[in-house]
Design a protein around this motif. Structure first.
Motif, PDB file in Angstrom:
ATOM      1  N   LYS A  38       0.836  -1.189   0.000  1.00  0.00           N
ATOM      2  CA  LYS A  38       0.000   0.000   0.000  1.00  0.00           C
ATOM      3  C   LYS A  38       0.877   1.248   0.000  1.00  0.00           C
ATOM      4  CE  LYS A  38      -3.938   2.082   2.424  1.00  0.00           C
ATOM      5  NZ  LYS A  38      -4.877   1.933   3.552  1.00  0.00           N
ATOM      6  N   PRO A  39       0.639   2.184  -0.911  1.00  0.00           N
ATOM      7  CA  PRO A  39       1.480   3.388  -0.969  1.00  0.00           C
ATOM      8  C   PRO A  39       1.534   4.126   0.364  1.00  0.00           C
ATOM      9  CG  PRO A  39       0.131   3.252  -2.950  1.00  0.00           C
ATOM     10  CD  PRO A  39      -0.351   2.161  -2.015  1.00  0.00           C
ATOM     11  N   GLY A  40       2.749   4.501   0.738  1.00  0.00           N
ATOM     12  CA  GLY A  40       2.952   5.294   1.945  1.00  0.00           C
ATOM     13  C   GLY A  40       2.894   4.537   3.249  1.00  0.00           C
ATOM     14  N   GLU A  41       2.422   3.289   3.220  1.00  0.00           N
ATOM     15  CA  GLU A  41       2.282   2.512   4.457  1.00  0.00           C
ATOM     16  C   GLU A  41       3.045   1.199   4.389  1.00  0.00           C
ATOM     17  OE1 GLU A  41      -1.759   2.059   5.752  1.00  0.00           O
ATOM     18  OE2 GLU A  41      -2.316   4.094   5.157  1.00  0.00           O
ATOM     19  N   GLY A  42       2.757   0.417   3.375  1.00  0.00           N
ATOM     20  CA  GLY A  42       3.440  -0.858   3.222  1.00  0.00           C
ATOM     21  C   GLY A  42       2.911  -1.926   4.160  1.00  0.00           C
ATOM     22  N   MET A  80      -4.284  -0.790  -4.464  1.00  0.00           N
ATOM     23  CA  MET A  80      -5.154  -1.862  -4.945  1.00  0.00           C
ATOM     24  C   MET A  80      -6.621  -1.435  -4.992  1.00  0.00           C
ATOM     25  SD  MET A  80      -5.423  -5.696  -3.337  1.00  0.00           S
ATOM     26  CE  MET A  80      -3.671  -6.001  -3.472  1.00  0.00           C
ATOM     27  N   ALA A  81      -6.973  -0.408  -4.250  1.00  0.00           N
ATOM     28  CA  ALA A  81      -8.371   0.029  -4.222  1.00  0.00           C
ATOM     29  C   ALA A  81      -8.749   0.854  -5.447  1.00  0.00           C
ATOM     30  CB  ALA A  81      -8.637   0.835  -2.956  1.00  0.00           C
ATOM     31  N   SER A  82      -7.771   1.290  -6.233  1.00  0.00           N
ATOM     32  CA  SER A  82      -8.051   2.099  -7.414  1.00  0.00           C
ATOM     33  C   SER A  82      -8.150   1.216  -8.651  1.00  0.00           C
ATOM     34  CB  SER A  82      -6.961   3.149  -7.620  1.00  0.00           C
ATOM     35  OG  SER A  82      -5.743   2.538  -8.027  1.00  0.00           O
ATOM     36  N   ALA A  83      -8.977   1.639  -9.606  1.00  0.00           N
ATOM     37  CA  ALA A  83      -9.153   0.858 -10.836  1.00  0.00           C
ATOM     38  C   ALA A  83      -7.843   0.741 -11.602  1.00  0.00           C
ATOM     39  CB  ALA A  83     -10.232   1.501 -11.704  1.00  0.00           C
ATOM     40  N   GLU A  84      -7.083   1.833 -11.660  1.00  0.00           N
ATOM     41  CA  GLU A  84      -5.814   1.776 -12.378  1.00  0.00           C
ATOM     42  C   GLU A  84      -4.808   0.888 -11.655  1.00  0.00           C
ATOM     43  OE1 GLU A  84      -4.705   5.343 -15.109  1.00  0.00           O
ATOM     44  OE2 GLU A  84      -5.156   6.157 -13.114  1.00  0.00           O
ATOM     45  N   GLY A  85      -4.855   0.920 -10.323  1.00  0.00           N
ATOM     46  CA  GLY A  85      -3.967   0.040  -9.557  1.00  0.00           C
ATOM     47  C   GLY A  85      -4.302  -1.414  -9.790  1.00  0.00           C
ATOM     48  N   GLN A  86      -5.579  -1.725  -9.832  1.00  0.00           N
ATOM     49  CA  GLN A  86      -6.004  -3.105 -10.103  1.00  0.00           C
ATOM     50  C   GLN A  86      -5.533  -3.561 -11.472  1.00  0.00           C
ATOM     51  OE1 GLN A  86     -10.243  -2.662  -9.528  1.00  0.00           O
ATOM     52  NE2 GLN A  86      -9.896  -1.917  -7.429  1.00  0.00           N
ATOM     53  N   LYS A  87      -5.600  -2.661 -12.458  1.00  0.00           N
ATOM     54  CA  LYS A  87      -5.132  -3.023 -13.795  1.00  0.00           C
ATOM     55  C   LYS A  87      -3.638  -3.299 -13.801  1.00  0.00           C
ATOM     56  CE  LYS A  87      -5.043  -1.610 -18.633  1.00  0.00           C
ATOM     57  NZ  LYS A  87      -3.631  -2.018 -18.810  1.00  0.00           N
ATOM     58  N   ALA A 394       8.484   7.171 -18.366  1.00  0.00           N
ATOM     59  CA  ALA A 394       8.618   8.066 -17.219  1.00  0.00           C
ATOM     60  C   ALA A 394       7.402   8.966 -17.053  1.00  0.00           C
ATOM     61  CB  ALA A 394       9.895   8.908 -17.376  1.00  0.00           C
ATOM     62  N   ASP A 395       6.824   9.426 -18.158  1.00  0.00           N
ATOM     63  CA  ASP A 395       5.662  10.304 -18.060  1.00  0.00           C
ATOM     64  C   ASP A 395       4.458   9.577 -17.463  1.00  0.00           C
ATOM     65  OD1 ASP A 395       7.083  12.383 -19.129  1.00  0.00           O
ATOM     66  OD2 ASP A 395       6.344  12.101 -21.177  1.00  0.00           O
ATOM     67  N   GLU A 396       4.224   8.334 -17.907  1.00  0.00           N
ATOM     68  CA  GLU A 396       3.100   7.581 -17.381  1.00  0.00           C
ATOM     69  C   GLU A 396       3.297   7.240 -15.901  1.00  0.00           C
ATOM     70  OE1 GLU A 396      -0.590   5.386 -17.401  1.00  0.00           O
ATOM     71  OE2 GLU A 396       0.268   7.166 -18.373  1.00  0.00           O
ATOM     72  N   ILE A 397       4.524   6.897 -15.526  1.00  0.00           N
ATOM     73  CA  ILE A 397       4.813   6.613 -14.118  1.00  0.00           C
ATOM     74  C   ILE A 397       4.583   7.864 -13.274  1.00  0.00           C
ATOM     75  CG2 ILE A 397       6.673   6.073 -12.499  1.00  0.00           C
ATOM     76  CD1 ILE A 397       7.763   4.127 -14.620  1.00  0.00           C
ATOM     77  N   ALA A 398       5.012   9.016 -13.783  1.00  0.00           N
ATOM     78  CA  ALA A 398       4.792  10.273 -13.061  1.00  0.00           C
ATOM     79  C   ALA A 398       3.302  10.571 -12.930  1.00  0.00           C
ATOM     80  CB  ALA A 398       5.503  11.404 -13.785  1.00  0.00           C
ATOM     81  N   ARG A 399       2.532  10.319 -13.985  1.00  0.00           N
ATOM     82  CA  ARG A 399       1.089  10.564 -13.922  1.00  0.00           C
ATOM     83  C   ARG A 399       0.430   9.692 -12.874  1.00  0.00           C
ATOM     84  NH1 ARG A 399      -3.633   8.613 -15.140  1.00  0.00           N
ATOM     85  NH2 ARG A 399      -2.787   6.654 -15.974  1.00  0.00           N
ATOM     86  N   LEU A 400       0.797   8.391 -12.858  1.00  0.00           N
ATOM     87  CA  LEU A 400       0.225   7.452 -11.894  1.00  0.00           C
ATOM     88  C   LEU A 400       0.588   7.849 -10.459  1.00  0.00           C
ATOM     89  CD1 LEU A 400       0.914   4.118 -13.787  1.00  0.00           C
ATOM     90  CD2 LEU A 400      -1.338   5.100 -13.336  1.00  0.00           C
ATOM     91  N   ARG A 401       1.800   8.341 -10.293  1.00  0.00           N
ATOM     92  CA  ARG A 401       2.219   8.761  -8.952  1.00  0.00           C
ATOM     93  C   ARG A 401       1.448   9.996  -8.516  1.00  0.00           C
ATOM     94  NH1 ARG A 401       7.597   8.037  -9.216  1.00  0.00           N
ATOM     95  NH2 ARG A 401       7.432   6.117  -8.004  1.00  0.00           N
ATOM     96  N   LYS A 402       1.262  10.943  -9.405  1.00  0.00           N
ATOM     97  CA  LYS A 402       0.526  12.171  -9.074  1.00  0.00           C
ATOM     98  C   LYS A 402      -0.917  11.852  -8.737  1.00  0.00           C
ATOM     99  CE  LYS A 402      -0.507  16.808 -10.792  1.00  0.00           C
ATOM    100  NZ  LYS A 402      -0.339  17.756 -11.928  1.00  0.00           N
ATOM    101  N   ALA A 403      -1.485  10.801  -9.392  1.00  0.00           N
ATOM    102  CA  ALA A 403      -2.873  10.409  -9.147  1.00  0.00           C
ATOM    103  C   ALA A 403      -3.025   9.540  -7.903  1.00  0.00           C
ATOM    104  CB  ALA A 403      -3.416   9.657 -10.360  1.00  0.00           C
ATOM    105  N   GLY A 404      -1.914   9.185  -7.261  1.00  0.00           N
ATOM    106  CA  GLY A 404      -1.967   8.365  -6.049  1.00  0.00           C
ATOM    107  C   GLY A 404      -2.143   6.891  -6.313  1.00  0.00           C
ATOM    108  N   VAL A 405      -2.030   6.470  -7.574  1.00  0.00           N
ATOM    109  CA  VAL A 405      -2.162   5.051  -7.907  1.00  0.00           C
ATOM    110  C   VAL A 405      -0.940   4.284  -7.453  1.00  0.00           C
ATOM    111  CG1 VAL A 405      -2.414   3.406  -9.821  1.00  0.00           C
ATOM    112  CG2 VAL A 405      -3.646   5.580  -9.868  1.00  0.00           C
ATOM    113  N   ILE A 406       0.228   4.916  -7.543  1.00  0.00           N
ATOM    114  CA  ILE A 406       1.468   4.291  -7.094  1.00  0.00           C
ATOM    115  C   ILE A 406       2.154   5.230  -6.105  1.00  0.00           C
ATOM    116  CG2 ILE A 406       1.751   2.984  -9.228  1.00  0.00           C
ATOM    117  CD1 ILE A 406       3.895   4.994 -10.068  1.00  0.00           C
ATOM    118  N   GLY A 407       3.068   4.660  -5.335  1.00  0.00           N
ATOM    119  CA  GLY A 407       3.806   5.487  -4.378  1.00  0.00           C
ATOM    120  C   GLY A 407       5.176   5.860  -4.907  1.00  0.00           C
TER     121      GLY A 407
END
Length: 407
Positions: A38-42, A80-87, A394-407
């Motif tokens: 889980k982002p930020g917690e683990g 995991m709770a986000s649709a993009e994270g599940q994908k 790198a751009d897609e990873i940055a977008r996912l991070r900004k959206a909180g999908v990844i940490g």
């Protein structure tokens, strides 16, 4: 030399102990293990201390508990709770050989990460579900934890001082006994499923439960009941089927005696200065010693107090009678045999932090275990895995991070 499971990828959705214990073994054997956190917690166990390691900036790092069971893995922070994270997780599962999870029964279905959903994208997938009580039965929806499983599964009823003795009460084992054995059973099951897949090309779902595993390792105590019809009771440090097989007080401490056959008993009582006991019909054979335990043990207690533990060890070992001291854990890691076997290891994390560890006890002659990666910092593999395994830029990873999908 690559490990025996080199080339296999494990997607680890488990946390705490039993599941991570399994995946750490798979990592030791050479598999690539991607731990989703889980982002930020683990993983909860990152905070289960003290003690904690110290980060380069002097702050408290991960707890020793986490370090004990996550060697050799990459940590990927995905919500995991986000649709993009599940994908993202489904995409990783499509490229993996094994999924390990320990959610409640049906807990991953709402995320589309249950076995049937992932089997649809990867029919060769081996999917291991670890729960407290299994996928079926009246308790299937209950949460299960090691301590309560030790109680429910019977091991506490045969552990601890017997009734009437000081401190008498059912006692749990000093490590998470049910968790560890369940993790081992998961490892065994996964390797068997891999062999089946090698022959047939088919993956499968593996259902492993803490309660089942705890009952499974009752071993001789279970059969003592099933054959004899009488539930075993607590015997302290004594053995239900072998006598004398217990601790004795010595002149300066305690010693464990494991007198496992009649030849050893004859030698033992001879060294004790009580050779006549080996000719006593009550004690001559082990079955008699078990039946007449209450008469025999008091005859041995006082003679055992006449020498130090070290003196007894020397005397009994020279006669090939199994015995040994009771070591504290610091004494374990100072023991010459433990040192000779290399059971304490050291690893360096990518930020330079030194992390100790305990070696895997399995020694391969042709594919020795290589300890190349310390337990991961939270998210240490996020960018690497998403870039190398899923081809994200790198751009897609940055977008996912900004959206909180990844940490």
């Amino acid at each position: 030399m690559p490990g025996p499971l080199a080339g296999l990828r494990v997607l680890d959705l488990s946390r705490v102990l039993a599941g991570p214990w399994c995946t750490q073994i798979l990592a030791d054997f050479g598999a690539e293990v991607i731990k989703v956190e889980k982002p930020g917690e683990g993983d909860d166990t990152r905070g289960w201390g003290p003690p904690f390691i110290t980060n380069p900036d002097g702050s408290k790092g991960d707890a020793a508990y986490f370090l004990s069971t996550n060697r050799g893995k990459w940590s990927v922070e995905i919500d995991m709770a986000s649709a993009e994270g599940q994908k993202l997780i489904r995409d990783l599962a499509a490229k993996s050989d094994i999924v390990m999870e320990n959610f409640k029964v049906g807990g991953l279905k709402k995320y589309g990460l249950d076995y049937e959903s992932l089997k649809a994208v990867n029919p060769r997938l081996i999917y291991c579900s670890l729960t407290g009580f299994g996928q079926t039965g009246p308790y299937a929806q209950r949460a299960g934890y090691d301590f309560m499983i030790q109680g429910m599964g019977g091991i506490m009823s045969v552990t601890g001082q017997p009734d009437g003795m000081p401190g008498a009460e059912p006692m749990k084992i000093g490590v998470a006994f049910a968790d560890i054995f369940t993790g081992l059973y998961c490892t065994i099951g996964i390797q068997a499923a891999l062999f089946h897949r090698e022959r047939t090309g088919e993956g499968q779902h593996i259902d492993v439960a803490l309660l089942d595993s705890q009952v499974g390792v009752l071993a001789n105590q279970a059969l003592n009941y099933l054959v004899g019809g009488k539930a075993p009771t607590r015997l302290g440090n004594a053995h239900p089927n072998i006598v004398p097989y217990q601790t004795f007080a010595t002149k300066d401490g305690h010693i464990i005696m494991a007198v496992a056959n009649d030849r050893q008993f004859k030698e033992y009582v001879g060294i004790l200065g009580l050779p006549h006991l080996a000719e006593d019909e009550r004690f001559k054979l082990n079955r008699g010693r078990v039946i007449n335990r209450a008469e025999l043990i008091p005859l041995l207690v006082e003679p055992m107090k006449t020498r130090t533990t070290a003196e007894w060890v020397q005397a009994f070992e020279s006669a090939a009678i199994p015995c040994g001291p009771i070591n504290a854990i610091d004494q374990v890691f100072a023991n010459e045999q433990v040192l000779a076997r290399g059971l304490q290891i050291g690893l360096t994390r990518d930020d330079g932090v030194q992390v100790p560890g305990v070696a895997n006890p399995i020694v391969f002659s042709g594919t020795p275990i290589q300890y190349d990666k310390a337990p991961p910092r939270l998210g240490d593999g996020t960018e690497k895995v998403l870039r190398e395994e899923l081809g994200l830029d790198a751009d897609e990873i940055a977008r996912l991070r900004k959206a909180g999908v990844i940490g």
